[in-house]
Design a protein around this motif. Structure first.
Motif, mmCIF file in Angstrom:
data_model
loop_
_atom_site.group_PDB
_atom_site.id
_atom_site.type_symbol
_atom_site.label_atom_id
_atom_site.label_comp_id
_atom_site.label_asym_id
_atom_site.label_seq_id
_atom_site.Cartn_x
_atom_site.Cartn_y
_atom_site.Cartn_z
ATOM 1 N N PRO A 188 33.545 24.921 48.780
ATOM 2 C CA PRO A 188 32.553 25.670 49.584
ATOM 3 C C PRO A 188 31.126 25.471 49.078
ATOM 4 N N LEU A 189 30.935 25.524 47.751
ATOM 5 C CA LEU A 189 29.595 25.351 47.186
ATOM 6 C C LEU A 189 29.065 23.950 47.487
ATOM 7 N N ALA A 190 29.917 22.941 47.237
ATOM 8 C CA ALA A 190 29.493 21.559 47.474
ATOM 9 C C ALA A 190 29.171 21.355 48.949
ATOM 10 N N GLY A 191 30.013 21.930 49.831
ATOM 11 C CA GLY A 191 29.784 21.791 51.265
ATOM 12 C C GLY A 191 28.469 22.422 51.675
ATOM 13 N N THR A 192 28.157 23.600 51.102
ATOM 14 C CA THR A 192 26.897 24.278 51.437
ATOM 15 C C THR A 192 25.704 23.420 51.033
ATOM 16 N N VAL A 193 25.752 22.906 49.797
ATOM 17 C CA VAL A 193 24.644 22.057 49.326
ATOM 18 C C VAL A 193 24.493 20.839 50.226
ATOM 19 N N GLY A 194 25.629 20.216 50.572
ATOM 20 C CA GLY A 194 25.596 19.035 51.427
ATOM 21 C C GLY A 194 25.002 19.357 52.789
ATOM 22 N N LEU A 195 25.417 20.497 53.381
ATOM 23 C CA LEU A 195 24.908 20.877 54.702
ATOM 24 C C LEU A 195 23.409 21.128 54.655
ATOM 25 N N ILE A 196 22.940 21.796 53.577
ATOM 26 C CA ILE A 196 21.497 22.047 53.451
ATOM 27 C C ILE A 196 20.743 20.720 53.412
ATOM 28 N N MET A 197 21.291 19.754 52.637
ATOM 29 C CA MET A 197 20.604 18.458 52.537
ATOM 30 C C MET A 197 20.572 17.758 53.889
ATOM 31 N N VAL A 198 21.702 17.788 54.617
ATOM 32 C CA VAL A 198 21.733 17.156 55.945
ATOM 33 C C VAL A 198 20.726 17.832 56.864
ATOM 34 N N GLY A 199 20.677 19.178 56.792
ATOM 35 C CA GLY A 199 19.737 19.917 57.646
ATOM 36 C C GLY A 199 18.301 19.522 57.365
ATOM 37 N N GLU A 200 17.955 19.428 56.082
ATOM 38 C CA GLU A 200 16.589 19.036 55.721
ATOM 39 C C GLU A 200 16.265 17.648 56.246
ATOM 40 N N MET A 201 17.229 16.741 56.085
ATOM 41 C CA MET A 201 17.018 15.361 56.560
ATOM 42 C C MET A 201 16.776 15.353 58.064
ATOM 43 N N GLU A 213 5.776 14.788 63.464
ATOM 44 C CA GLU A 213 4.947 14.000 62.563
ATOM 45 C C GLU A 213 5.616 12.664 62.207
ATOM 46 N N ALA A 214 6.959 12.713 62.066
ATOM 47 C CA ALA A 214 7.648 11.475 61.709
ATOM 48 C C ALA A 214 7.570 10.477 62.859
ATOM 49 N N SER A 215 7.605 10.955 64.093
ATOM 50 C CA SER A 215 7.500 10.151 65.329
ATOM 51 C C SER A 215 8.359 8.890 65.249
ATOM 52 N N LEU A 216 9.628 9.102 64.839
ATOM 53 C CA LEU A 216 10.521 7.947 64.760
ATOM 54 C C LEU A 216 10.884 7.439 66.152
ATOM 55 N N GLY A 217 10.873 8.347 67.131
ATOM 56 C CA GLY A 217 11.262 7.954 68.477
ATOM 57 C C GLY A 217 10.326 6.926 69.078
ATOM 58 N N LEU A 245 13.428 14.065 60.002
ATOM 59 C CA LEU A 245 13.468 12.923 60.925
ATOM 60 C C LEU A 245 13.129 13.346 62.351
ATOM 61 N N MET A 246 13.445 14.612 62.726
ATOM 62 C CA MET A 246 13.202 15.055 64.108
ATOM 63 C C MET A 246 11.779 15.582 64.298
ATOM 64 N N SER A 247 11.058 15.800 63.208
ATOM 65 C CA SER A 247 9.739 16.430 63.348
ATOM 66 C C SER A 247 8.781 15.490 64.077
#
Lengths: 214, 118
Positions: A93-106, A114-118, A110-112
């Motif tokens: 559970p702890l590892a999954g939470t950390v992983g999810l937070i990192m994915v969310g930040e990424m 400012e990044a204007s990847l699209g 990328l979606m912001s």
């Protein structure tokens, strides 16, 4: 779909597979070898981005040197991996939470807007004779001079740290120093002792002859 | 630009085929009838006592990390060598300083005996 795009997707598929195997392989040596595969395919990606110097240095430095180090480290550790895996579900559970937070930040980055990847069109293709390494050389040794010299200091610190952490003189080895061997003189090893001649007593001679017969 | 690398891609693909092909062929075509006796470990006629994998000496790590450091140093020399004529004396001085810092480390490890294999 153009041919480079096909190559990109093939390489990406291999890269994702290799990356997954790095974290799922049971044998740590296999995981390290899958990491080698991941580095190779990443080098392919660099080539597709037309930065061949980075691709070659990725293969030379990471595959050639860093992975050798990783394999040494894996082989040096005396870890019972069955024991390590026991706590998997407890820590999941702890590892999954950390992983999810990192994915969310990424995703947020990328979606912001400012990044204007699209709307990113990608770099214009270089001419056939354009030299990537020449551009790098022009930049590193003039504009990025300060970070370059800092890199030397970082390498120096790494060298000193590695020596300080792992240098051990072993007491039990019989090490021959060739320099000492060469400079040794007769007087250092042989000592002639003057002593008066002694007449051998009879019982000893008898015992010796008995020894020879036996 | 990318067309220049097509031969390399072909080379990689042919290399993979030559390497993986025979193994795959052997796996598919060869008869495979394992039994416990065939699969048992053979070590001079008796059962293995312990795991063959043992710990490496930590000094291999020292050699490997020193190798990485000098590998990186060499990597910096390549772009420098290509543009040295453009950079002139300034570029030469820059690299002299870079090498000087690392030579300091080299002298340190030489004197410390990190290169001795006792």
């Amino acid at each position: 779909m153009s041919f480079p795009t096909v190559v990109f997707y093939v390489l990406s598929a291999i890269l994702i597979f290799a990356g997954l195997r790095v974290i799922t392989a049971k044998n740590p040596v296999h995981a390290a070898l899958y990491l080698v595969l991941a580095f190779f395919t990443s080098a392919g990606h660099w080539l597709l981005l037309e930065s061949e110097f980075l691709a070659i240095s990725l293969v030379l430095v990471y595959v050639g040197a860093v992975m050798v180090l990783f394999l040494f480290v894996v082989m040096m550790l005396d870890i019972n991996f069955e024991k390590l895996r026991e706590g998997f579900w407890k820590n999941a559970p702890l590892a999954g939470t950390v992983g999810l937070i990192m994915v969310g930040e990424m995703v947020l980055i990328l979606m912001s807007p400012e990044a204007s990847l699209g709307s990113y069109k990608g770099a214009a293709p270089l001419a056939a004779d354009a030299s990537n390494i020449r551009e790098l050389g022009r930049l590193i040794y003039t504009t990025y001079l300060w970070p370059f010299e800092l890199a030397a200091v970082v390498l120096l610190v790494g060298m000193v740290a590695a020596i300080a952490l792992t240098m051990r003189k072993r007491k039990d080895t019989k090490f021959v120093n060739p320099g000492d061997q060469v400079v040794v003189r007769r007087d250092d090893r042989v000592r002639l002792v003057k002593m008066a001649a002694v007449k051998r007593s009879e019982p000893v001679a008898e015992a010796e002859s008995a020894d020879q017969q036996a | 630009m990318l067309q220049n690398y097509f031969p390399i891609l072909l080379f990689v693909i042919v290399g993979l085929l030559v390497g993986v092909g025979p193994i795959l062929l052997g796996w598919l075509v060869a008869p495979n009838r394992p039994d416990p006796e065939k699969l048992s470990p053979y070590e001079c006629g008796f059962e293995a006592f312990e795991d063959a994998r043992m710990k490496f000496d930590v000094r291999y790590y020292l050699v490997a990390i020193l190798f990485i450091l000098f590998d990186l140093e060499i990597t910096f020399l390549f772009p420098w060598a290509v543009v040295l004529k453009e950079l002139g004396a300034f570029g030469f001085g820059v690299m002299v300083e870079f090498i000087a810092v690392l030579t300091l480390g080299f002298v340190y490890m030489w004197k410390k005996g990190a290169l001795e294999w006792e």
